[in-house]
Design a protein around this motif. Sequence first.
Motif, PDB file in Angstrom:
ATOM      1  N   LEU A  97      32.111 -93.453 -12.882  1.00 31.61           N
ATOM      2  CA  LEU A  97      30.675 -93.580 -12.601  1.00 31.61           C
ATOM      3  C   LEU A  97      30.400 -94.879 -11.838  1.00 31.61           C
ATOM      4  N   ALA A  98      31.053 -95.949 -12.264  1.00 40.67           N
ATOM      5  CA  ALA A  98      30.870 -97.227 -11.563  1.00 40.67           C
ATOM      6  C   ALA A  98      31.251 -97.072 -10.093  1.00 40.67           C
ATOM      7  N   ARG A  99      32.365 -96.373  -9.850  1.00 36.69           N
ATOM      8  CA  ARG A  99      32.839 -96.181  -8.483  1.00 36.69           C
ATOM      9  C   ARG A  99      31.862 -95.302  -7.679  1.00 36.69           C
ATOM     10  N   ALA A 100      31.363 -94.236  -8.307  1.00 34.82           N
ATOM     11  CA  ALA A 100      30.415 -93.348  -7.613  1.00 34.82           C
ATOM     12  C   ALA A 100      29.127 -94.094  -7.280  1.00 34.82           C
ATOM     13  N   CYS A 101      28.655 -94.924  -8.203  1.00 32.31           N
ATOM     14  CA  CYS A 101      27.428 -95.696  -7.955  1.00 32.31           C
ATOM     15  C   CYS A 101      27.665 -96.709  -6.827  1.00 32.31           C
ATOM     16  N   ASP A 102      28.798 -97.382  -6.863  1.00 35.22           N
ATOM     17  CA  ASP A 102      29.136 -98.339  -5.799  1.00 35.22           C
ATOM     18  C   ASP A 102      29.132 -97.647  -4.437  1.00 35.22           C
ATOM     19  N   ALA A 103      29.823 -96.519  -4.368  1.00 35.45           N
ATOM     20  CA  ALA A 103      29.954 -95.813  -3.085  1.00 35.45           C
ATOM     21  C   ALA A 103      28.594 -95.355  -2.567  1.00 35.45           C
ATOM     22  N   ALA A 104      27.680 -95.024  -3.482  1.00 28.67           N
ATOM     23  CA  ALA A 104      26.362 -94.532  -3.082  1.00 28.67           C
ATOM     24  C   ALA A 104      25.325 -95.651  -3.026  1.00 28.67           C
ATOM     25  N   GLU A 105      25.783 -96.888  -3.255  1.00 32.56           N
ATOM     26  CA  GLU A 105      24.890 -98.043  -3.278  1.00 32.56           C
ATOM     27  C   GLU A 105      23.738 -97.882  -4.277  1.00 32.56           C
TER      28      GLU A 105
ATOM     29  N   ALA B 196      29.796 -86.153  -9.408  1.00 34.98           N
ATOM     30  CA  ALA B 196      29.698 -85.203  -8.291  1.00 34.98           C
ATOM     31  C   ALA B 196      28.268 -85.116  -7.775  1.00 34.98           C
ATOM     32  N   LEU B 197      27.291 -85.148  -8.678  1.00 38.26           N
ATOM     33  CA  LEU B 197      25.885 -85.121  -8.246  1.00 38.26           C
ATOM     34  C   LEU B 197      25.574 -86.317  -7.343  1.00 38.26           C
ATOM     35  N   ILE B 198      26.089 -87.487  -7.727  1.00 37.41           N
ATOM     36  CA  ILE B 198      25.865 -88.687  -6.904  1.00 37.41           C
ATOM     37  C   ILE B 198      26.582 -88.541  -5.556  1.00 37.41           C
ATOM     38  N   GLU B 199      27.818 -88.069  -5.603  1.00 34.23           N
ATOM     39  CA  GLU B 199      28.553 -87.832  -4.345  1.00 34.23           C
ATOM     40  C   GLU B 199      27.799 -86.852  -3.447  1.00 34.23           C
ATOM     41  N   ASP B 200      27.156 -85.900  -4.088  1.00 39.59           N
ATOM     42  CA  ASP B 200      26.442 -84.873  -3.321  1.00 39.59           C
ATOM     43  C   ASP B 200      25.013 -85.288  -2.971  1.00 39.59           C
ATOM     44  N   GLY B 201      24.648 -86.531  -3.251  1.00 35.79           N
ATOM     45  CA  GLY B 201      23.374 -87.031  -2.747  1.00 35.79           C
ATOM     46  C   GLY B 201      22.312 -87.387  -3.768  1.00 35.79           C
ATOM     47  N   ALA B 202      22.534 -87.069  -5.048  1.00 40.02           N
ATOM     48  CA  ALA B 202      21.520 -87.412  -6.060  1.00 40.02           C
ATOM     49  C   ALA B 202      21.422 -88.932  -6.207  1.00 40.02           C
ATOM     50  N   ARG B 203      20.224 -89.414  -6.443  1.00 40.79           N
ATOM     51  CA  ARG B 203      20.005 -90.852  -6.558  1.00 40.79           C
ATOM     52  C   ARG B 203      19.168 -91.155  -7.797  1.00 40.79           C
TER      53      ARG B 203
ATOM     54  N   ARG C  59      35.157 -74.290  -9.683  1.00 43.66           N
ATOM     55  CA  ARG C  59      34.794 -75.681  -9.981  1.00 43.66           C
ATOM     56  C   ARG C  59      33.696 -76.212  -9.062  1.00 43.66           C
ATOM     57  N   GLY C  60      33.445 -75.521  -7.957  1.00 37.16           N
ATOM     58  CA  GLY C  60      32.328 -75.915  -7.100  1.00 37.16           C
ATOM     59  C   GLY C  60      30.998 -75.818  -7.847  1.00 37.16           C
ATOM     60  N   ILE C  61      30.887 -74.810  -8.689  1.00 34.95           N
ATOM     61  CA  ILE C  61      29.654 -74.610  -9.480  1.00 34.95           C
ATOM     62  C   ILE C  61      29.470 -75.727 -10.513  1.00 34.95           C
ATOM     63  N   TRP C  62      30.589 -76.296 -10.967  1.00 37.89           N
ATOM     64  CA  TRP C  62      30.524 -77.340 -11.988  1.00 37.89           C
ATOM     65  C   TRP C  62      29.834 -78.599 -11.472  1.00 37.89           C
ATOM     66  N   ARG C  63      29.788 -78.764 -10.172  1.00 43.17           N
ATOM     67  CA  ARG C  63      29.352 -80.053  -9.608  1.00 43.17           C
ATOM     68  C   ARG C  63      27.933 -80.432 -10.022  1.00 43.17           C
ATOM     69  N   GLU C  64      27.070 -79.448 -10.244  1.00 39.59           N
ATOM     70  CA  GLU C  64      25.719 -79.829 -10.671  1.00 39.59           C
ATOM     71  C   GLU C  64      25.669 -80.196 -12.153  1.00 39.59           C
ATOM     72  N   TYR C  65      26.807 -80.099 -12.826  1.00 37.83           N
ATOM     73  CA  TYR C  65      26.908 -80.555 -14.205  1.00 37.83           C
ATOM     74  C   TYR C  65      27.876 -81.732 -14.325  1.00 37.83           C
TER      75      TYR C  65
ATOM     76  N   LEU D 168      22.524 -88.012 -17.985  1.00 33.87           N
ATOM     77  CA  LEU D 168      22.829 -88.371 -16.599  1.00 33.87           C
ATOM     78  C   LEU D 168      22.595 -87.186 -15.664  1.00 33.87           C
ATOM     79  N   THR D 169      23.099 -86.018 -16.019  1.00 41.45           N
ATOM     80  CA  THR D 169      23.007 -84.881 -15.090  1.00 41.45           C
ATOM     81  C   THR D 169      21.583 -84.350 -15.017  1.00 41.45           C
ATOM     82  N   ILE D 170      20.907 -84.243 -16.143  1.00 42.17           N
ATOM     83  CA  ILE D 170      19.512 -83.770 -16.112  1.00 42.17           C
ATOM     84  C   ILE D 170      18.644 -84.805 -15.410  1.00 42.17           C
ATOM     85  N   GLY D 171      18.903 -86.071 -15.662  1.00 41.66           N
ATOM     86  CA  GLY D 171      18.156 -87.131 -14.983  1.00 41.66           C
ATOM     87  C   GLY D 171      18.374 -87.107 -13.478  1.00 41.66           C
ATOM     88  N   LEU D 172      19.630 -86.989 -13.074  1.00 42.05           N
ATOM     89  CA  LEU D 172      19.948 -87.004 -11.640  1.00 42.05           C
ATOM     90  C   LEU D 172      19.388 -85.777 -10.921  1.00 42.05           C
TER      91      LEU D 172
END
Lengths: 281, 281
Positions: free
Chosen positions: B238-246, B207-214, B197-203, B157-161
């Motif tokens: 993950l379901a919630r993050a995907c919903d929020a990001a459409e 968080a990646l989806i919240e921060d704009g990854a699609r 923990r800010g650095i953790w977000r790219e892993y 998921l993270t490498i893909g995003l």
Amino acid sequence: MASALETIEEHRSHGGVQGVYRHASRSTATEMIFSVFVPEHEEGVALPVLWFLSGLTCTHANVTEKGEYRAACAEHGVIFVAPDTSPRGEDVPDHEAYDFGQGAGFYVDATEAPWAGHFHMRSYIEHELPALIGAHFPADMQRQAITGHSMGGHGALTIGLRNPGRFRSISAFSPIVSPLNCPWGDKALGGYLGSDRGIWREYDACALIEDGARVENLLVDQGTADNFLEEQLKTELLARACDAAEISAEIRMQEGYDHSYYFISSFLAEHVGWHARHLRS
Amino acid sequence: MASALETIEEHRSHGGVQGVYRHASRSTATEMIFSVFVPEHEEGVALPVLWFLSGLTCTHANVTEKGEYRAACAEHGVIFVAPDTSPRGEDVPDHEAYDFGQGAGFYVDATEAPWAGHFHMRSYIEHELPALIGAHFPADMQRQAITGHSMGGHGALTIGLRNPGRFRSISAFSPIVSPLNCPWGDKALGGYLGSDRGIWREYDACALIEDGARVENLLVDQGTADNFLEEQLKTELLARACDAAEISAEIRMQEGYDHSYYFISSFLAEHVGWHARHLRS
């Protein structure tokens, strides 16, 4: 009265249940472990049974983890049973070699010391375990088929040939087709049964055929890159015995395949489908 | 110039070749082992690539032996690559726990001592190994997809995003969807990356989806009988993050399945087919 079964683990897989079970065996005077896959099925329906006998050094676990049979068994509605290859335990005689003693039961009833006390894999597979499967699983024991790999291919062929009314079809992967004619057979049958080679004949697929055993549906796959082909497996002896007895066997030499589960798993789903056709009626 | 590859073993399987290979990795400063299945194909044709990232305690071997992916890869003409989950060796730092250190690389580039010297699984999977695969196998690196299990689902998921141009589709089995929100993640990312923990977000997939990854094509399978679901995996985040990001993700709760390979192998062939559809064009 069938004896009690202990469930070691059960996992939902391919819509069915893959389980591993333990019981106290009368045949081997040890505890024995085996695995069973039961596909999803309607309540009250009894499913046909395919036996898989494993090769030297294996337990039930090798084919259970690496066999890639569950998708086909789910598709065709076939129960898959994988027994161990010998009795095991600290009180059970063993031998330092990989091809004799624990992990190498050769599907015989041993008569020689010190093996005769426990090494009764023939009785275990032919009588005790089928009764247990019939009692504890939704199995139609009127519809059985058998397959196996290497030493287990020898087991499938010999048990199948000796019980023509029980198994509608027999298949094998890289089977030892004639223990009378290879080093593995010399060592194992000599050790378990003694030096009278006449007695060995009921544990030798080619000899059984020469002595009159017949089979209607027989399928064998053998890899051409199998290191054991020339010295131990000798597929051509089975082809010759079938020809002489006018048994129409399908014996396929598979180009480039070796003795491993990468070979077995390439064709086991096809074997399941082939057995399922014969089990359907 | 891609570095040299040593072939550890190769087996013909399902018409293709299942191999295991070793090379000296710059990213991890160790030797690394991985497996590749190459289906039968016409000379000169380049095939799409599906990556499978494994979970805690695993090596390449678990999915290679138990994944049941080769039939589907052969059918769809997809190369399957299974890397290890961390650097290994006597000179590599380790930890007594199963969920940190060797076997638990979490697909990060570690910055904290003593891990920073070797634990660069992000760079290894994102850069070094793809170059090697492209150089040594008949792979079309313009057509890649990625999947994985548990910690490897997190990796996929993270490498893909983070690499939306590279992977046409992403799937996962029982993924850790948010290391920021579970004990496994706290321990691993804290240990490898430190306390910011800010650095953790790219892993962290959520968080990646919240921060704009699609992501365009996303498929997740999660068993409802998975012991780790509630405390560690938390699919609902993950379901919630995907919903929020459409993001239109297919997130399937699979009734009665657990965290084991009996679950993965039940659906991996379907994932291969799903990825193959996206890789075809």
